[in-house]
Design a protein around this motif. Structure first.
Motif, PDB file in Angstrom:
ATOM      1  N   SER A 149      -1.967  10.846   0.487  1.00 44.67           N
ATOM      2  CA  SER A 149      -0.939  10.756  -0.558  1.00 44.67           C
ATOM      3  C   SER A 149       0.266   9.971  -0.048  1.00 44.67           C
ATOM      4  O   SER A 149       0.844   9.154  -0.765  1.00 44.67           O
ATOM      5  N   GLU A 150       0.640  10.223   1.211  1.00 44.84           N
ATOM      6  CA  GLU A 150       1.748   9.478   1.814  1.00 44.84           C
ATOM      7  C   GLU A 150       1.408   7.990   1.842  1.00 44.84           C
ATOM      8  O   GLU A 150       2.243   7.142   1.527  1.00 44.84           O
ATOM      9  N   ALA A 151       0.166   7.684   2.242  1.00 45.35           N
ATOM     10  CA  ALA A 151      -0.255   6.279   2.302  1.00 45.35           C
ATOM     11  C   ALA A 151      -0.229   5.661   0.909  1.00 45.35           C
ATOM     12  O   ALA A 151       0.175   4.504   0.735  1.00 45.35           O
ATOM     13  N   THR A 152      -0.636   6.446  -0.082  1.00 44.32           N
ATOM     14  CA  THR A 152      -0.647   5.963  -1.465  1.00 44.32           C
ATOM     15  C   THR A 152       0.775   5.700  -1.946  1.00 44.32           C
ATOM     16  O   THR A 152       1.049   4.659  -2.559  1.00 44.32           O
ATOM     17  N   ALA A 153       1.682   6.644  -1.664  1.00 35.33           N
ATOM     18  CA  ALA A 153       3.079   6.483  -2.077  1.00 35.33           C
ATOM     19  C   ALA A 153       3.678   5.236  -1.418  1.00 35.33           C
ATOM     20  O   ALA A 153       4.382   4.449  -2.059  1.00 35.33           O
ATOM     21  N   HIS A 154       3.368   5.063  -0.128  1.00 42.63           N
ATOM     22  CA  HIS A 154       3.882   3.898   0.593  1.00 42.63           C
ATOM     23  C   HIS A 154       3.347   2.609  -0.039  1.00 42.63           C
ATOM     24  O   HIS A 154       4.102   1.667  -0.296  1.00 42.63           O
ATOM     25  N   TYR A 155       2.044   2.593  -0.320  1.00 41.86           N
ATOM     26  CA  TYR A 155       1.414   1.409  -0.900  1.00 41.86           C
ATOM     27  C   TYR A 155       2.052   1.075  -2.253  1.00 41.86           C
ATOM     28  O   TYR A 155       2.425  -0.068  -2.512  1.00 41.86           O
ATOM     29  N   ILE A 156       2.186   2.087  -3.117  1.00 40.63           N
ATOM     30  CA  ILE A 156       2.745   1.837  -4.454  1.00 40.63           C
ATOM     31  C   ILE A 156       4.203   1.380  -4.334  1.00 40.63           C
ATOM     32  O   ILE A 156       4.640   0.448  -4.998  1.00 40.63           O
TER      33      ILE A 156
END
Ligand code: ZN
Length: 203
Positions: A149-156
């Motif tokens: 989720s952290e990686a997803t938030a960072h990506y977005i």
């Protein structure tokens, strides 16, 4: 032990559900076929009915039975604020907190290359289009603290960097689907109060 081909197919299908391994899938299949055919019929028609009626809202990807979901259809919602959530369950939790008045965008998952979930599956292109065409001024990334989720938030966050939009982040622990209660809504209300603009976070 070997089962009939149709039983095997049912067991395999049940194994696609989250957290269901081969043993539980076999147990469920035998329960439905040997002892509880009434429930099996109900399950089958409920599934068929839901598949026919439920679809993703073309605007926010929430599950809905109307053309647009009830939040996208509600003229009283703040159209400039968009909250990005991983699934409809998290959206329900935020709604229950009564502290968010904007609209949503539902990813239906988080980035997970090993499961074949990439930006396309999460609708990131649709998200960018929505932001640029609907005058959205703030995007709140409401994802939990799991690594994906952290990686997803960072990506977005990075994907939205070039857009004229404030990017914020709130974090809350993933809730157990279907078991939202007052404590969850309290946690979410606190998380919303603790919202941080991306780029100005302490961590
Ligand atoms: Zn919608």
């Amino acid at each position: 032990m070997s089962y009939t081909p149709a039983t095997e197919a049912l067991i395999l299908a049940l194994q696609t559900l989250p957290g269901v391994g081969v043993r539980s899938a076999a147990r469920m299949a035998l329960q439905l076929l040997e002892r509880d055919t009434n429930s099996a019929q109900k399950l089958s028609s409920a599934l068929q009915n839901a598949l026919e009626k439920v679809h993703k809202c073309p605007r926010c990807r929430s599950l809905t039975e109307s053309e647009l979901c009830n939040i996208c259809n509600n003229p009283d919602r703040d159209i400039e604020t968009l909250c990005v959530v991983a699934n409809d369950s998290d959206k329900a939790g935020i709604e229950m907190s009564g502290h968010f008045f904007g609209r949503y965008f539902v990813l239906h998952g988080v980035l997970s290359p090993i499961d074949g979930i990439g930006p396309e599956q999460l609708g990131i292109g649709d998200l960018k289009t929505l932001i640029t065409t609907q005058n959205i001024s703030e995007v709140i990334l409401a994802l939990d603290e799991q690594m994906e989720s952290e990686a997803t938030a960072h990506y977005i966050g990075e994907q939205l960097r070039s857009l004229d939009v404030t990017r914020s982040r709130i974090r809350f622990n993933q809730m157990k689907s279907g078991s939202l209660d007052k404590a969850d809504s309290h946690i979410i209300a606190n998380a919303l109060a603790d919202k941080k603009e991306i780029g100005f976070e302490h961590d």
